[in-house]
Design a protein around this motif. Structure first.
Motif, short mmCIF file in Angstrom:
data_model
loop_
_atom_site.label_atom_id
_atom_site.label_comp_id
_atom_site.label_asym_id
_atom_site.label_seq_id
_atom_site.Cartn_x
_atom_site.Cartn_y
_atom_site.Cartn_z
N VAL A 56 -4.48 13.83 4.24
CA VAL A 56 -4.54 13.14 2.83
C VAL A 56 -3.72 11.76 3.21
O VAL A 56 -4.01 10.94 2.28
CB VAL A 56 -4.09 14.18 2.30
N ALA A 57 -2.11 11.52 3.41
CA ALA A 57 -1.57 11.17 3.24
C ALA A 57 -2.20 9.90 3.95
O ALA A 57 -2.27 8.51 3.55
CB ALA A 57 0.00 11.54 3.79
N CYS A 88 2.54 11.23 -6.39
CA CYS A 88 3.86 11.23 -7.60
C CYS A 88 2.54 12.19 -8.65
O CYS A 88 2.86 13.10 -9.05
CB CYS A 88 5.26 10.42 -8.10
N VAL A 89 1.53 11.10 -9.05
CA VAL A 89 1.13 11.39 -10.04
C VAL A 89 0.03 12.82 -9.51
O VAL A 89 0.10 13.68 -10.24
CB VAL A 89 -0.06 10.62 -10.49
N ALA A 90 -0.09 12.82 -8.57
CA ALA A 90 -0.92 13.98 -7.80
C ALA A 90 0.04 15.33 -8.34
O ALA A 90 -0.33 16.68 -8.40
CB ALA A 90 -1.46 13.94 -6.17
N PRO A 115 0.73 -0.99 -0.17
CA PRO A 115 0.10 0.04 0.14
C PRO A 115 0.65 1.58 -0.35
O PRO A 115 0.29 2.25 -0.30
CB PRO A 115 -1.02 0.18 1.19
N ALA A 116 1.77 0.71 0.76
CA ALA A 116 2.64 2.31 0.98
C ALA A 116 3.11 2.94 -0.91
O ALA A 116 3.75 3.85 -0.76
CB ALA A 116 3.96 2.21 1.62
N ALA A 117 3.86 1.80 -1.45
CA ALA A 117 3.93 1.47 -2.37
C ALA A 117 3.30 2.61 -3.79
O ALA A 117 3.79 3.73 -4.71
CB ALA A 117 4.89 0.88 -3.04
N ALA A 118 1.74 1.62 -3.50
CA ALA A 118 0.92 2.26 -4.33
C ALA A 118 0.48 3.89 -3.91
O ALA A 118 0.29 4.84 -4.66
CB ALA A 118 0.15 1.99 -4.21
N ALA A 119 0.56 4.29 -2.41
CA ALA A 119 0.27 5.77 -2.23
C ALA A 119 1.44 6.60 -2.82
O ALA A 119 1.23 7.41 -3.01
CB ALA A 119 0.55 5.87 -0.55
N THR A 120 2.50 5.85 -2.94
CA THR A 120 3.69 7.18 -3.31
C THR A 120 3.55 7.21 -4.70
O THR A 120 4.30 8.84 -5.23
CB THR A 120 5.66 6.36 -3.15
#
Length: 144
Positions: A76-77, A41-43, A32-37
């Protein structure tokens, strides 16, 4: 006023989509942390593009802002990390249901007290009843 309502309705559609897409990415990556990262980055790329068009000079005013206002980034994080982790195990609908309940309660408190320079909108009996009905409606949608 209708443009604000429609804009926020569109944003509301995005919350479950964000949850489902990022949860699937987190599962695929087993992190989940990698997906959030990746999401952030996209955001960040998207917001930099909007800022470039709307006026990057506004960033200079951030230095004078009260530091507690930057806590929004932590919220948000927290949301993205938790929904990415919880949704695959609990269901997107259930995860968003509890997010909505939390939003109803915190939004009412922020508006009632005018926190963070929000427009004051007292929590009257009628408003509390409406929020309660909304909460019950969200709960009903989650029943099998």
């Amino acid at each position: 006023m209708p443009i604000y309502a429609l804009t926020m309705l569109a944003a509301g559609f995005g919350i479950p989509l964000l949850a489902a897409l990022n949860a699937a990415l987190g599962q695929r990556m087993s992190s989940p942390a990698a997906a959030a990262t990746i999401l952030f980055c996209v955001a960040l790329t998207a917001t930099i593009a909007v800022l470039a068009v709307t006026g990057p000079a506004a960033l200079a005013r951030a230095a004078g802002a009260p530091r507690h206002l930057f806590l929004a980034g932590l919220f948000v994080a927290f949301y993205v990390l938790t929904v990415t982790w919880v949704a695959p195990k609990f269901g997107v609908g259930n995860a968003v249901f509890f997010v909505l309940l939390g939003q109803l309660v915190s939004a009412a408190a922020i508006d009632h007290f005018g926190l963070f320079t929000a427009q004051v909108s007292p929590l009257t009996f009628t408003r509390a009843l409406g929020i309660g009905v909304m909460g019950i409606g969200v709960w009903i949608t989650q029943q099998a």
